[in-house]
Write an enzyme that holds these catalytic residues in place. Structure first.
Site, PDB file in Angstrom:
ATOM      1  N   GLU A 183      15.868 -30.246  41.973  1.00 33.60           N
ATOM      2  CA  GLU A 183      15.547 -29.438  40.780  1.00 33.60           C
ATOM      3  C   GLU A 183      16.362 -29.861  39.561  1.00 33.60           C
ATOM      4  O   GLU A 183      16.098 -29.392  38.459  1.00 33.60           O
ATOM      5  CB  GLU A 183      15.716 -27.944  41.087  1.00 33.60           C
ATOM      6  N   HIS A 192      20.005 -31.895  45.119  1.00 30.45           N
ATOM      7  CA  HIS A 192      19.272 -31.012  44.208  1.00 30.45           C
ATOM      8  C   HIS A 192      18.111 -31.717  43.513  1.00 30.45           C
ATOM      9  O   HIS A 192      18.296 -32.274  42.423  1.00 30.45           O
ATOM     10  CB  HIS A 192      20.217 -30.469  43.139  1.00 30.45           C
ATOM     11  N   GLY A 244      23.699 -22.676  45.152  1.00 34.46           N
ATOM     12  CA  GLY A 244      24.581 -21.639  44.618  1.00 34.46           C
ATOM     13  C   GLY A 244      25.764 -21.619  45.560  1.00 34.46           C
ATOM     14  O   GLY A 244      26.090 -22.634  46.156  1.00 34.46           O
ATOM     15  N   CYS A 303      20.971 -27.418  49.141  1.00 30.50           N
ATOM     16  CA  CYS A 303      22.423 -27.258  49.124  1.00 30.50           C
ATOM     17  C   CYS A 303      22.836 -25.948  49.811  1.00 30.50           C
ATOM     18  O   CYS A 303      22.745 -25.856  51.022  1.00 30.50           O
ATOM     19  CB  CYS A 303      22.922 -27.346  47.680  1.00 30.50           C
TER      20      CYS A 303
END
Lengths: 209, 349
Positions: A192, A190, A53, A86
């Protein structure tokens, strides 16, 4: 059963929840996920995911709600396993710089012996997918070394200095893009956003340890 | 959570049911089936990156991935680096650089164009968060310029004066991701088929009145709900009506939401406005004139960030609402007093 808290103010939260469920099916380790926005949501938690984010946004909200202090206690004193991706990796670092702006002075957990340089690879135009070579200093996930990981780097940071107990876990070119310290795993990319659950499986095994 | 009203759309449970990777693969399958169409110049995604022996930039995953990390956040309109600094300090996830705020665009009239390159560059140098900027609908070369100077996301926006009422930009051609406005599901899906990586409601920008954003979000959610109750044959008809590939309509029905990140925009002026849009199913919010046309921009920016991230926590939203004063909100415009030609939302279907 492993109870995993997802720091859920902002960013790729649902994507991690999905991957944890997949990793649970792959390992047979039961997972219960909790969306954490207030300190009391971290009660009785074995592992924490700090999602991607904006680290400035998430850090400020964590400081405001008191989640920052509780989380620091959970990691340092109670040995919770942590996966930071991140922005999550930025929040774990003891030292944070920006590639252009230098020291950022933003609120962070500061629990890991690493220096993170934000926006290391440049802006979104320079974001990329690439193969990351991983090693397994934990001894819990030998499958990490079997084949490279398809890393997705979005305005990604990199670990520009490691000291103390932090160990490099993954490299791209000459840069460290994954690091581990005890039960804390920090990634510049990432997992995910892929179908590869190897790093989420590692988190579940660290939480079990 | 106690005291929280259930969301109005029961199937709304985020994207957990289907992984991000699977959604991106869908777009790649669209590309595989369509080599011939691409030769004919149709708008189509690039092929997947393959072996990755070399790092690959501008892939669908990288472009659709960027907005994932904006979710739950607030993107704030700014006109200079001082406002950008206030936005970053308040916890904005990105800033959108404009020459004039939508309220002033509306008041001053004339042709509204892309912001000055020097103003955008000054903001890019001043903050560490992503910087977005707007281009006119259909203005391929304003987008080329923004990609060249390195903005992180391009908004092909109805707030600026369109240069092409019939055609939007083929966004698959760019390395930088795009966000587009939509008032209905068909409009949203047409933009996604053209390569938009993110959708926002159009609302009615520069009014300080969230009514139109509510209407657009409810229209889109209602149309998604209707798709879920249809037979395959009925969805085929819908795809033809919308002018998009049938498989895209099928994907939306299966997900129960748009297959890209969906923000609310247009008239959001208070923390409660932002929380309302999140409750209705938005993934985050854009705030245009609402912050820097108020007389308490610092407090308001911080309060809207808090209410957006913690929309599902009534105590936090109340705390956020208490941080601002209604006397200091922008005055706003009742949309019903605007003449049809004054509506920005009608630009570009």
């Amino acid at each position: 059963m492993v109870r995993v808290a997802l720091v859920a103010y902002q960013g790729g939260v649902a994507e991690h929840a999905y991957m944890l469920r997949r990793a649970s099916e792959d390992t047979g380790i039961g997972v219960e996920t909790v969306y954490a926005k207030r300190p009391e949501h971290l009660d009785n938690v074995d592992a924490v995911v700090l999602p991607g984010g904006e680290s400035t946004t998430i850090g400020r909200l964590m400081a405001r709600t008191g989640l920052l202090e509780k989380l620091r206690h959970l990691i340092l004193d109670e040995g919770a396993a942590v996966l930071g991706t991140c922005a999550g990796a930025v929040l774990l670092a003891k030292r944070v710089r920006d590639r252009v702006r230098g020291d950022t002075g933003q609120p962070v957990l500061a629990v890991m012996d690493v220096e993170v340089t934000r926006n290391y690879y440049g802006r979104q135009r320079e974001s990329f997918e690439a193969l990351v070579k991983l090693r397994d200093p934990t001894g819990l996930a030998p499958e990490l070394e079997e084949k490279p990981f398809r890393g997705v780097f979005i305005r990604a940071p990199a670990f520009t200095r490691l000291w103390g107990a932090a160990e490099p876990m993954g490299t791209l070119g000459g840069d460290t893009v994954a690091a581990v310290q005890g039960k804390i795993v920090a990634l510049a990319f990432h997992p995910e956003l892929t179908s590869d659950t190897r790093l989420h499986r590692l988190l579940l095994r660290l939480a079990k340890k | 959570m106690p005291g929280l009203p259930p969301r109005p759309y029961p199937w709304l449970r985020g994207m957990v049911e289907v992984g991000f990777d699977e959604i991106v693969s869908f777009f790649y399958r669209l590309a595989e089936a369509a080599d011939r169409l691409r030769e004919e110049g149709a708008f189509l995604p690039p092929p997947p990156p393959g072996s990755l022996l070399e790092p690959a930039r501008g892939t669908v995953k990288v472009k659709h991935g960027f907005p994932v990390f904006q979710k739950g956040g607030v993107v704030m309109d700014v006109t200079n680096e001082e406002q950008a600094g206030i936005a970053e300090d308040a916890g904005a996830v990105a800033v959108m650089v404009l020459d004039r705020l939508p309220y002033d665009v509306r008041r001053m009239g004339g042709v509204a164009r892309m912001a000055s390159v020097s103003a955008i560059k000054a903001v890019m140098d001043a903050v560490t968060i992503p910087v977005m900027a707007k281009v006119r609908i259909g203005h391929y070369y304003e987008a080329v310029v923004l990609e060249e100077i390195g903005v992180d996301m391009i908004d092909e926006s109805e707030v600026l004066t369109p240069v092409d009422e019939k055609h939007h930009i083929n966004k698959w051609l760019f390395t930088v991701p795009f966000v587009n406005g939509a008032r209905s599901l068909g409009e949203a899906l047409r933009r996604i088929a053209e390569g938009a990586s993110m959708i926002r409601t159009k609302g009615e920008a520069g009014t300080g009145n969230v009514a139109e954003a509510v209407r657009h979000m409810k229209t889109i959610m209602g149309e998604i709900g209707a798709l879920r109750g249809m037979t395959h044959e009925e969805r085929l008809r819908k795809a033809r009506e919308y002018g998009v590939p049938t498989v895209l309509v099928e994907l939306v029905a299966r997900l129960g939401r748009l297959p890209v990140v969906n923000f609310a925009a247009g008239g959001i002026a208070t923390p409660a406005d932002a929380a309302l849009m999140m409750w209705l199913g938005a993934d985050g919010v854009f705030v245009g004139s609402g912050i820097f046309k108020s007389s308490d921009p610092r407090e308001r920016a911080e309060a809207i960030v808090l209410a957006t991230a913690m929309w599902d926590d009534p105590e936090a939203v109340a705390e956020a609402q208490e941080m601002i004063s209604e006397q200091k909100s922008m005055m706003g415009i009742d949309v019903r007093t605007l003449r049809p030609e004054e509506l920005l939302q009608a630009r570009g279907e």
